[in-house]
Design a protein around this motif. Structure first.
Motif, PDB file in Angstrom:
ATOM      1  N   UNK A 134      49.893  43.342  34.522  1.00 58.51           N
ATOM      2  CA  UNK A 134      49.081  43.181  33.330  1.00 58.51           C
ATOM      3  C   UNK A 134      47.760  42.853  33.700  1.00 58.51           C
ATOM      4  N   UNK A 135      46.806  43.973  34.297  1.00 63.32           N
ATOM      5  CA  UNK A 135      45.433  43.714  34.623  1.00 63.32           C
ATOM      6  C   UNK A 135      44.612  44.239  33.724  1.00 63.32           C
ATOM      7  N   UNK A 136      43.286  43.718  33.736  1.00 62.04           N
ATOM      8  CA  UNK A 136      42.161  44.150  32.682  1.00 62.04           C
ATOM      9  C   UNK A 136      41.854  45.749  33.197  1.00 62.04           C
ATOM     10  N   UNK A 137      41.379  46.333  32.091  1.00 61.42           N
ATOM     11  CA  UNK A 137      40.881  47.733  32.404  1.00 61.42           C
ATOM     12  C   UNK A 137      39.278  47.502  32.745  1.00 61.42           C
ATOM     13  N   UNK A 138      38.939  48.501  33.316  1.00 64.53           N
ATOM     14  CA  UNK A 138      37.298  48.490  33.570  1.00 64.53           C
ATOM     15  C   UNK A 138      36.571  49.421  32.630  1.00 64.53           C
ATOM     16  N   UNK A 139      35.316  48.719  32.315  1.00 63.34           N
ATOM     17  CA  UNK A 139      34.634  47.500  32.641  1.00 63.34           C
ATOM     18  C   UNK A 139      35.402  46.269  32.227  1.00 63.34           C
ATOM     19  N   UNK A 140      35.275  45.058  32.693  1.00 59.84           N
ATOM     20  CA  UNK A 140      35.720  43.961  32.008  1.00 59.84           C
ATOM     21  C   UNK A 140      34.803  42.666  32.632  1.00 59.84           C
ATOM     22  N   UNK A 141      34.865  41.736  31.698  1.00 66.04           N
ATOM     23  CA  UNK A 141      34.014  40.437  32.097  1.00 66.04           C
ATOM     24  C   UNK A 141      34.820  39.325  32.654  1.00 66.04           C
ATOM     25  N   UNK A 142      34.433  38.717  33.702  1.00 63.96           N
ATOM     26  CA  UNK A 142      35.028  37.625  34.000  1.00 63.96           C
ATOM     27  C   UNK A 142      34.375  36.388  34.102  1.00 63.96           C
ATOM     28  N   UNK A 143      34.671  35.355  33.433  1.00 63.51           N
ATOM     29  CA  UNK A 143      34.289  34.038  33.375  1.00 63.51           C
ATOM     30  C   UNK A 143      34.813  33.234  34.717  1.00 63.51           C
ATOM     31  N   UNK A 144      34.057  33.109  35.868  1.00 68.34           N
ATOM     32  CA  UNK A 144      34.571  32.268  37.164  1.00 68.34           C
ATOM     33  C   UNK A 144      34.070  30.927  37.052  1.00 68.34           C
ATOM     34  N   UNK A 145      34.889  30.221  37.177  1.00 64.63           N
ATOM     35  CA  UNK A 145      34.821  28.780  37.200  1.00 64.63           C
ATOM     36  C   UNK A 145      35.588  27.820  38.260  1.00 64.63           C
ATOM     37  N   UNK A 146      34.501  27.705  39.188  1.00 68.08           N
ATOM     38  CA  UNK A 146      35.207  26.896  40.301  1.00 68.08           C
ATOM     39  C   UNK A 146      34.511  25.651  40.815  1.00 68.08           C
ATOM     40  N   UNK A 147      34.807  24.959  41.833  1.00 64.38           N
ATOM     41  CA  UNK A 147      34.219  23.833  42.249  1.00 64.38           C
ATOM     42  C   UNK A 147      32.698  24.018  42.705  1.00 64.38           C
ATOM     43  N   UNK A 148      32.487  25.441  43.142  1.00 60.35           N
ATOM     44  CA  UNK A 148      31.136  25.167  43.587  1.00 60.35           C
ATOM     45  C   UNK A 148      30.379  26.528  42.774  1.00 60.35           C
ATOM     46  N   UNK A 149      31.020  27.234  41.950  1.00 62.76           N
ATOM     47  CA  UNK A 149      30.590  28.272  40.992  1.00 62.76           C
ATOM     48  C   UNK A 149      31.024  28.378  39.696  1.00 62.76           C
ATOM     49  N   UNK A 150      29.780  28.870  38.650  1.00 61.28           N
ATOM     50  CA  UNK A 150      30.030  29.027  37.382  1.00 61.28           C
ATOM     51  C   UNK A 150      29.520  30.269  37.146  1.00 61.28           C
ATOM     52  N   UNK A 151      29.928  31.481  37.051  1.00 64.54           N
ATOM     53  CA  UNK A 151      29.452  32.801  36.924  1.00 64.54           C
ATOM     54  C   UNK A 151      29.929  33.658  35.498  1.00 64.54           C
ATOM     55  N   UNK A 152      29.154  34.432  34.958  1.00 65.92           N
ATOM     56  CA  UNK A 152      29.879  35.208  34.282  1.00 65.92           C
ATOM     57  C   UNK A 152      29.722  36.549  34.902  1.00 65.92           C
ATOM     58  N   UNK A 153      30.636  37.444  35.302  1.00 70.27           N
ATOM     59  CA  UNK A 153      30.596  38.727  36.147  1.00 70.27           C
ATOM     60  C   UNK A 153      31.180  39.746  35.344  1.00 70.27           C
ATOM     61  N   UNK A 154      30.302  40.734  35.541  1.00 71.91           N
ATOM     62  CA  UNK A 154      30.808  42.147  34.672  1.00 71.91           C
ATOM     63  C   UNK A 154      31.372  43.071  35.833  1.00 71.91           C
ATOM     64  N   UNK A 155      32.423  43.353  35.915  1.00 77.38           N
ATOM     65  CA  UNK A 155      33.083  44.445  36.896  1.00 77.38           C
ATOM     66  C   UNK A 155      33.443  45.445  36.465  1.00 77.38           C
ATOM     67  N   UNK A 156      32.532  46.494  36.937  1.00 75.17           N
ATOM     68  CA  UNK A 156      32.976  48.060  36.695  1.00 75.17           C
ATOM     69  C   UNK A 156      34.000  48.721  37.353  1.00 75.17           C
ATOM     70  N   UNK A 157      34.149  48.403  38.596  1.00 79.60           N
ATOM     71  CA  UNK A 157      35.021  49.022  39.503  1.00 79.60           C
ATOM     72  C   UNK A 157      35.429  47.551  40.676  1.00 79.60           C
ATOM     73  N   UNK A 158      36.285  47.769  41.467  1.00 76.73           N
ATOM     74  CA  UNK A 158      36.313  46.602  42.325  1.00 76.73           C
ATOM     75  C   UNK A 158      35.370  46.593  43.430  1.00 76.73           C
TER      76      UNK A 158
END
Ligand code: KG4
Ligand code: ZN
Length: 341
Positions: A134-158
């Protein structure tokens, strides 16, 4: 009928304090093995020099275990013969730790005469969402929240990932860990705080929300706000109100994260959303994204816990797409502590 060989890639992750290896075949993860480093616990944070040494000790047994798990019936040389490419985390991370994985991967690629694929750790966190069926379809938005980073990423393709916004100071995970330290929780504090928060009142205390332009984040002000608030209290306050403090801190972090993610969804009109990184294991973050999705009619994808925190499966899935695109690296490629994609 001719038997077609599956594309098999070994992926190595060593950017911080996990030594991990994964094997992927035709885009399906067949093993995902991680060795955590307990050596850092007593220092209340990752000690880079100790991390590199632990990677040196772990890397051979971790790779051997991953290969054994993937191909239990084959001999050592037969296992190696299955591999079509070797992938590794090239950046960002602790340089000493990255170098161990990079050198190991390069040596193996050289010995086996197979392609080498370098992977950007933060892109891999995003693409971890493509592991499950069950994976997101392109384009999708990802909220990446880790110990070193916080990013909002738009993924149009891999191969096409765009950072729409990111933190200007501390990362969300750093806020969890630093505030946990202030209130006396063991390292890493994020998961402990999460557990305690579930028994507390999220509206018990009010902490400062930052005002940052565009889709960017800031978390250093929250840490200071919590510190000043606690300094004004009587002795024993933290112990008596621990669950409520945790719940209120978590509530504030989630509110900050969701506010900008909502803005990104509204600005882009993209309705496929997901999360990534260690902090995406957080109960409040998962509920927050789910709720945001419901309110804005988005399809929400939540990765399994094992793919949220650092792991090699996310390096493997990224490498799989790079392999299909022929995006190999030269043996001269080297690790880098900081690098944007
Ligand atoms: O992505 P990750 O494993 O490593 C980095 O690349 O940074 O993220 C680690 C971070 C740590 O700050 C840890 O406290 C946080 O993820 N974390 C959590 C939870 N589980 C891990 N933070 C809040 N709640 C959790 N359940
Ligand atoms: Zn990470």
């Amino acid at each position: 009928m001719m038997h077609q060989k599956l594309v098999t890639i070994l992926a190595i992750e060593s950017s911080c304090d996990e030594t991990a290896a994964s094997v992927i075949q035709d885009g399906k993860i067949i093993t995902n093995f991680i060795a955590n480093q307990s050596v850092h616990e007593k220092f209340g944070g990752v000690v880079p020099e100790l991390a590199s040494r632990a990677h040196m000790e772990n890397i051979v047994p971790v790779v051997e275990t991953a290969l054994k798990n993937a191909f239990p019936l084959l001999s050592h040389s037969q296992r190696l013969a299955q591999l079509d490419a070797i992938a590794f985390t090239q950046a960002p991370g602790l340089i000493g730790s990255l170098l161990v994985g990079a050198q190991f991967a390069k040596s193996l690629a050289l010995t086996l005469d197979k392609p080498l694929i370098s992977v950007h750790h933060m892109q891999a966190h995003v693409l971890a969402n493509l592991i499950d069926d069950k994976k997101p379809n392109f384009p999708f938005l990802c909220l990446t929240v880790s110990g070193g980073h916080t990013q909002i990423v738009q993924c149009n393709s891999p191969a096409d990932l765009i950072i729409l916004g990111e933190t200007i100071d501390d990362a969300a995970g750093e806020a969890f860990d630093k505030i946990s330290k202030i209130i006396g929780l063991p390292y890493p504090g994020g998961p402990v705080l999460d557990k305690l928060a579930q028994q507390g009142n999220p509206n018990a205390f009010v902490f400062a929300m930052p005002q940052v332009p565009a889709l960017n984040y800031s978390f250093s002000g929250l840490k200071t706000s919590v510190l000043y608030f606690l300094q004004k209290q009587a002795p024993g306050f933290i112990e008596a109100n621990l669950n409520d403090i945790c719940a209120s801190v978590q509530y504030t972090i989630v509110e900050i994260l969701m506010k900008k993610f909502k803005k990104a969804i509204q600005q882009t009109g993209i309705r496929e959303i997901c999360i990534a990184g260690g902090v995406s294991a957080n109960t409040g973050v998962r509920n927050g994204v789910q709720l945001l999705g419901e309110n804005l009619s988005c399809k929400v994808y939540l990765p399994k816990f094992e793919y949220c925190t650092d792991n090699a499966a996310m390096i493997a899935i990224t490498a799989h797409y790079k392999f299909l695109a022929g995006a190999y690296d030269d043996l001269s490629v080297t690790a880098s502590a900081r690098s944007k994609w």
